[in-house]
Structure formats: C-alpha cells, structure tokens
Design a protein around this motif. Structure first.
Motif, PDB file in Angstrom:
ATOM      1  N   UNK A  29      37.380  37.848  38.582  1.00  0.00           N
ATOM      2  CA  UNK A  29      37.607  38.165  37.178  1.00  0.00           C
ATOM      3  C   UNK A  29      37.544  36.922  36.318  1.00  0.00           C
ATOM      4  N   UNK A  30      38.132  35.856  36.792  1.00  0.00           N
ATOM      5  CA  UNK A  30      38.269  34.680  35.937  1.00  0.00           C
ATOM      6  C   UNK A  30      37.337  33.542  36.351  1.00  0.00           C
ATOM      7  N   UNK A  31      36.680  33.686  37.489  1.00  0.00           N
ATOM      8  CA  UNK A  31      35.848  32.573  37.949  1.00  0.00           C
ATOM      9  C   UNK A  31      34.463  32.585  37.308  1.00  0.00           C
ATOM     10  N   UNK A  32      34.156  33.631  36.550  1.00  0.00           N
ATOM     11  CA  UNK A  32      32.905  33.644  35.803  1.00  0.00           C
ATOM     12  C   UNK A  32      33.240  33.561  34.316  1.00  0.00           C
ATOM     13  N   UNK A  33      32.458  32.770  33.608  1.00  0.00           N
ATOM     14  CA  UNK A  33      32.708  32.578  32.187  1.00  0.00           C
ATOM     15  C   UNK A  33      32.360  33.852  31.411  1.00  0.00           C
ATOM     16  N   UNK A  43      35.469  26.471  38.515  1.00  0.00           N
ATOM     17  CA  UNK A  43      34.244  26.892  39.189  1.00  0.00           C
ATOM     18  C   UNK A  43      33.066  26.074  38.683  1.00  0.00           C
ATOM     19  N   UNK A  68      30.007  39.076  44.349  1.00  0.00           N
ATOM     20  CA  UNK A  68      28.658  38.824  44.860  1.00  0.00           C
ATOM     21  C   UNK A  68      27.926  37.845  43.958  1.00  0.00           C
ATOM     22  N   UNK A 111      33.988  29.676  24.498  1.00  0.00           N
ATOM     23  CA  UNK A 111      35.126  30.576  24.469  1.00  0.00           C
ATOM     24  C   UNK A 111      36.059  30.325  23.298  1.00  0.00           C
ATOM     25  N   UNK A 139      30.851  43.405  42.673  1.00  0.00           N
ATOM     26  CA  UNK A 139      29.587  42.836  42.182  1.00  0.00           C
ATOM     27  C   UNK A 139      29.806  41.441  41.629  1.00  0.00           C
ATOM     28  N   UNK A 163      36.824  41.965  27.507  1.00  0.00           N
ATOM     29  CA  UNK A 163      37.511  42.394  28.741  1.00  0.00           C
ATOM     30  C   UNK A 163      38.605  43.420  28.490  1.00  0.00           C
ATOM     31  N   UNK A 195      31.429  25.689  28.359  1.00  0.00           N
ATOM     32  CA  UNK A 195      32.413  26.696  28.721  1.00  0.00           C
ATOM     33  C   UNK A 195      33.599  26.726  27.781  1.00  0.00           C
ATOM     34  N   UNK A 243      39.888  29.975  35.960  1.00  0.00           N
ATOM     35  CA  UNK A 243      39.131  29.576  37.142  1.00  0.00           C
ATOM     36  C   UNK A 243      37.716  29.130  36.834  1.00  0.00           C
ATOM     37  N   UNK A 244      37.097  29.712  35.788  1.00  0.00           N
ATOM     38  CA  UNK A 244      35.682  29.405  35.634  1.00  0.00           C
ATOM     39  C   UNK A 244      35.439  27.959  35.235  1.00  0.00           C
ATOM     40  N   UNK A 298      35.482  31.340  44.677  1.00  0.00           N
ATOM     41  CA  UNK A 298      36.887  31.403  44.295  1.00  0.00           C
ATOM     42  C   UNK A 298      37.502  32.771  44.543  1.00  0.00           C
ATOM     43  N   UNK A 349      32.176  40.997  32.477  1.00  0.00           N
ATOM     44  CA  UNK A 349      33.095  42.124  32.323  1.00  0.00           C
ATOM     45  C   UNK A 349      32.398  43.468  32.506  1.00  0.00           C
ATOM     46  N   UNK A 360      39.493  34.727  42.439  1.00  0.00           N
ATOM     47  CA  UNK A 360      39.512  35.730  41.380  1.00  0.00           C
ATOM     48  C   UNK A 360      38.132  35.896  40.754  1.00  0.00           C
ATOM     49  N   UNK A 379      29.288  35.617  42.164  1.00  0.00           N
ATOM     50  CA  UNK A 379      29.936  34.333  42.444  1.00  0.00           C
ATOM     51  C   UNK A 379      29.324  33.704  43.698  1.00  0.00           C
ATOM     52  N   UNK A 406      33.194  22.884  40.228  1.00  0.00           N
ATOM     53  CA  UNK A 406      32.788  22.991  41.631  1.00  0.00           C
ATOM     54  C   UNK A 406      31.282  23.101  41.782  1.00  0.00           C
ATOM     55  N   UNK A 465      31.483  26.347  46.400  1.00  0.00           N
ATOM     56  CA  UNK A 465      32.760  26.997  46.595  1.00  0.00           C
ATOM     57  C   UNK A 465      32.783  28.383  45.961  1.00  0.00           C
TER      58      UNK A 465
END
Lengths: 329, 302
Positions: free
Chosen positions: A102-106, B199, A164, B218, A161, B302, B214, B195-196, A98, A155, A100, A166, B202, A96
């Motif tokens: 921004x937030x879908x990668x740790x 993710x 990509x 954090x 990128x 960030x 994760x 989300x991560x 996602x 970040x 965002x 993701x 997933x 899958x």
C-alpha cells in the motif's frame, strides 16, 4: 559447504540505534552467507533484529544507526562504500521488496512510471525503452492485462497486484540478490501463496540469491533453502529448512514450532512460549532466550552461548545442544 | 513434533485469478471528472474566469476613461447619463473604475500567494525532509511570524516600507510564507515516513531525486489547495491595506482605495459607495468556493 563465492556475506554485524536517552542494541553479532541461487530465510518475531539485519545489507538505515562488522555484497564492502557506489548497488545488483504494498509505491505516479524510473536510473535508457522494459517486467510477474496496468495508479490495483508490481520494480535491473522484508505479511492467505510461488519461481529462473525475512513459519517452510532463526539480535539457530522443521535444535525454535497450529485436537491448548522478548535497550548479558527457556541453566544467564555445530550445515547457539565428537572438529 | 505441521501445500492452480482491469483513469483525469460533475464549483470557476477576463480586458470593456474627472457629474446614482453604475466623488465612471480596480486586486491577490507558495513551500519541504536542527531552525523562525496577527503584520510591514503596490505585495508575501511553509512541512513529514521513500532509496535514488520526484509530487497537492484558498484572503488583505492608505496610491483605481475614499459619501449615494465592497466580496467568495471544490476533487486519493 558451498564451493562458490558467497553473494552476500555478513560477519559479526552489530547495529545499535543511538538515541538521546537510550541505545537500542538491535543486532548483536550476526554472521551468515548467501550463495547464488540460495534462499535464506531469516525467521524471528518483532524486534528480533531481522529487518535491521536485512537493511544493513543495503545500508538502508537511519543516521542514528551505528553499524559495526563486515557486510560484503558481491565482494564489495557495503559499510565502506561511497554514497555514489551505494546508489548503484541499491536497485542494481541488490534490490528490495517491502512489506506494505500500500505504501511502498508512490501514489502520484503510475506503476509504469515508477518501474521505468528505476530502469532509467540504472541503465540510462530513454523513456520508450524504459516503458517497454516495464511492460516486460509486469508480464514477468504475471500481472494480467499488463499493458493497461502500466498506466494504472497504485490505488487502482489490489494488494496482490501491487505487491507484484513491487516485485517487478525490484527485478528491473536483474539483481543478483533480492532482499524481501516480509513481502507477504500484508496479503491475504491465497494471494500470499501465489506471491510466494512466483518469487520462488523467479528466483530459480534468474538464479538470484534471496534473503527473505518473515515471522511466519509456514512461509519460511515454503520458500527457504536455509533458515536462520533470530532472537534478541542474534542468530540462535541456522540450518537447512527440512531438517530444522523436523528436528529443531534450539529451545526457541522448538517453542516456535510447538506453538503453531497443526493436527492437534480442537480442545487442546497450543503451547505458547511463556514470557516476552527482552528489552533491547538493556539486553541480558547471557543468552537472550534464557529468561523464557525451560532448559536454561546458570551459565546461560551469564555468558552468551557459543555456536555449536551438531551436524554439518547446522548451527545452534545453545549449551543444551549435544555435539557429537566427529562433528565437533 | 508432527512434521507436516507448518508446511503449507500450494494450491494446484496458482496462476492469476485477479479480476481483469476495469477502466483505468489517471489521477488528474479523475480530478477533472469530479470537477466537471460538481456544478457549484463549475459555476464559481466560470465566475472567476469572468472576473479575470474582465480585469484583463478592462480597457476594452470600460465605457469611460476611469481617470476622467467631471465637476458637475460627481456622486451620481446608477444610470446617470450612460454611467451605468454612477460616478464617484470626483465624477469618474464607477463601472470603468471597478473594472480597472479588478486588475490591481487580482494582481495583489495572486502574485503574493504565488511567490509565497514557492518560497514557503520550498522552505517547508527542506524543513520537513531534513528534520532535526534544520527543521527546528526554519519552523521556529516561522513561528515568530505567527506571533503577529496576519492583518497586523501586513500593516506593520507595509507601514514600515511605505505604501505602493510593490511594497504591499512584498508585505503580503511575507505574511503568507509562514502558513505556506507549515502546510508544506506537515505534508513532507507525513510523506517522508512512508515506505515509498525508503523504497525509492532502495532502488538507488539520491536525496535530490527523492525530494524532486517523490516528495514534491505528493506535497504539491496540499500546497496548491492551500494556495488557492489564500488568494481570497490576499485580495481582502490587499484591499484592507489600500483602505488604510498603505497599498496603492490614488488616483489608481483599486477596490480598497475606492471604498476608502467613497466612504464619506455613503449617505449621498449609498449603493454606488457599496460597489467596490460588493466587488471584493464576490471575487473573494468565488475564489474561496473554487478552492473548496478543488480540495474536494483532489483529496480523495486512496
């Protein structure tokens, strides 16, 4: 219509979110099938149940969700799967992307570590191999100077990128089915088109089936083979993308297409659909779109309209759709 | 309905036009970079290092035996017969006692915080990640501890268990678990909804991997920063306990205890009597400022 075994098949899917005070009927009987190499676009506005439908394919819903119906991916019943086989499925044959990036990668792991982690989880290979595979994937999604990006933290990458990366992560185990939850919504227009074209290209190269959720008609037109339009937790229209864009059957789809900006003169108002979507805590008994529909009749408000097939490969759940005698059979 | 309406035509060149990668620096590298350029933090970190080293090497650095008493040499001012910092009410060398006292104070400052961060942090992560009833159960229990002021709680616990260094540390640990737990819980709840985490799920990660990888990754930052700020509080509280006679037992050299026994002689040799207090003050302020610097260096994600 397609002879091959479907990759994913959903039949009469119903999802409710049970809360203490009220129950939200997010999805109310959705059926569709995706074949290998096919891109199905689920189109709908916020709250139409499109993301929930997508997540049900991986059973990626919170505990308070009650899922009914039949969800089959690669012939396996997802709803009856054990947690273990579910973990193998997720990220293995189905993955899958996602919305965002921004937030879908740790944020505390480098891109390479995150992709490598997924690779190692599913293949059990060692760190060096996983890293090599991650590099290969970054090249696959055409990230420039991939070698260096491997050690970059999320970040440090731009939105495009990151998305990509993701995608690279989602492709890490050669999935047969790729689920994309509005992957281009958070990107700006030029990057959006690049990512779309990349996705389409990768999908064709790898022969994946893809389910792409979006609220953007332009995006759907760009990427889809077939489009399923969702409204109030049901698919109201289904069909090949060109024919639907040319001659929409359902009043909702017609309204959507009429409300987009195209060659009309500047001073002309855009036709908006009046009203707002129904409250899914108390879904209307009849057609979900009836309260906003210009063609609504009395029957629309009392019973859910049956699916009609006016042309081969096309479906619309609306009483106003005329079915020719031949196709009715 | 015009047909070309919604069809966007792809631009001719879709290949990447992203800017080439500039310097890529890891998270810890950039934290290190910021720390090195923060002169104040560097200075105080150096001070903390000095304090720790002087405590570790106290036996080598002490000019006299810290427990050697002398009847004639009681309460002497600075510089009396090679006693650079004077002597206390039993004629023991102050410099040696301050050096040795640092060992107890640092131990009492660091060990309870370490244990509390592990226990409290774990409880907080579990509470934050599981949510629902588990969260309510753990966090309400912590709230019960919050009902008491921390000093009072520490005094009450070590009072109930009796004095001594181990009991004092236990008391301090119990005092620090609730705030530590709350910090970890807050951080976890924030991370959990991102989300991560979904993710990761997933891509087939199980709950345990998600927590270990994760969530902990954090949550560790905030927990570490908070823990570093608690060290100075712990040193102060430990000294307070000793001052009240609930910490270490005499004749052990300990700053709080020394302050307590020397306080009667404040009119005789005021500067000598103030020394343990000064030591406590300097140590705790050094730890505090280093913790501030760490927070600034680590918080800019960030």
């Amino acid at each position: 219509m397609n002879k091959t075994e479907p990759l994913a098949e959903v039949r009469d899917l119903k999802v409710r979110f049970v809360g203490r005070e009220d129950t939200v009927h997010a999805v109310n009987g959705v059926s569709f099938a995706v074949h290998p190499g096919e891109v199905l676009c689920i189109l709908g506005e916020s709250g139409s149940g499109k993301s929930v439908t997508l997540r049900s394919l991986m059973r990626l819903l919170p505990d308070r969700a009650r899922i009914e119906g039949d969800v089959r991916v690669g012939g396996q019943d997802v709803l009856k799967m054990s947690n273990r086989s579910l973990r193998d499925l997720r990220g293995g044959s189905v993955s899958m992307i996602f919305q965002e990036p921004m937030t879908a990668l740790d944020p505390v792991y480098t891109v390479g570590e995150q992709i490598g982690e997924t690779v190692r989880r599913h293949t059990g290979c060692d760190k060096a191999k996983a890293r090599a595979r991650a590099l290969e994937l970054l090249n696959l999604v055409r990230i420039p100077s991939a070698e260096r990006r491997l050690d970059a933290y999320p970040h440090e990458l731009s939105g495009g990128l990151r998305q990509r990366a993701m995608i690279a992560m989602a492709l890490s185990c050669d999935p047969k089915l790729l689920l994309a939850d509005e992957p281009t919504t958070a990107l700006d227009a030029t990057v959006q088109i690049q990512v779309l074209i990349l996705l389409r290209k990768l999908q064709a190269e790898m022969g994946m089936g893809m389910i792409f959720v979006t609220h953007d008609l332009g995006v759907a037109a760009e990427i889809a083979d077939n489009v399923a339009v969702m409204y109030a937790g049901r698919i109201v229209e289904y069909g090949p993308v060109e024919r639907m864009m040319k001659a929409p059957l359902h009043p909702y789809t017609q309204g959507l297409l009429a409300s987009t900006v195209h060659d009309q003169s500047r001073d002309q108002d855009i036709d908006a659909i009046p009203g707002s979507p129904p409250d899914m805590r108390r879904p209307p008994p009849g057609c979900g779109f009836a309260p906003r529909c210009v063609k609504a009749r009395d029957v629309c408000r009392t019973a859910v309209p049956a699916e009609r097939y006016p042309e081969p490969g096309r479906m619309a759940a609306c009483v106003a759709v005329e079915v020719p005698e031949m196709a009715a059979a | 309905m015009s047909e070309s309406a919604v069809l966007t035509t792809p631009p001719a060149a879709m290949e990447d036009q992203a800017a080439p990668a500039t310097r890529v620096r890891g998270y810890w590298q950039s934290v290190g970079y910021r720390l090195r350029h923060d002169k104040v933090t560097c200075f105080f970190a150096f001070m903390v290092l000095l304090i720790i080293l002087s405590a570790v090497f106290a036996p080598l650095l002490s000019p006299f035996d810290p427990y050697k008493e002398s009847v004639i040499g009681r309460l002497k001012p600075f510089g009396w017969r090679n006693h650079i910092l004077g002597t206390d009410e039993l004629g023991r060398d102050m410099l040696s006692r301050i050096l040795h006292g640092g060992r107890v104070s640092l131990l009492m400052g660091i060990v309870p915080v370490l244990i509390a961060s592990c226990v409290g942090g774990m409880l907080g992560v579990v509470a934050g990640f599981m949510g629902g009833r588990v969260n309510t159960g753990i966090m309400r229990t912590m709230d019960v501890f919050y009902a008491f002021p921390s000093v009072l709680l520490a005094v009450a616990i070590s009072g109930a268990m009796g004095g001594g260094m181990v009991n004092g540390m236990l008391a301090l640990t119990l005092v620090f678990i609730p705030p530590m737990c709350r910090v970890a819980e807050t951080a976890t709840t924030q991370v959990r909804s991102l989300d991560f985490i979904e993710a990761a799920r997933a891509t087939g990660a199980g709950t345990f991997i998600i927590i270990r990888h994760h969530v902990l990754g954090n949550v560790l930052g905030p927990v570490f920063i908070y823990a570093s700020s608690l060290v100075s509080v712990s040193i102060l509280l430990a000294s307070g306990l000793s001052f009240l006679g609930l910490g270490v037992r005499p004749p052990t050299a300990d700053w709080g205890l020394m302050l307590s026994t020397l306080r009667q002689s404040i009119y005789v040799v005021p500067f000598v009597c103030a020394l343990p207090g000064v030591a406590i003050f300097i140590t705790s302020i050094c730890f505090n400022l280093v913790s501030d610097g760490l927070r600034q260096a680590m918080d800019v994600r960030m």
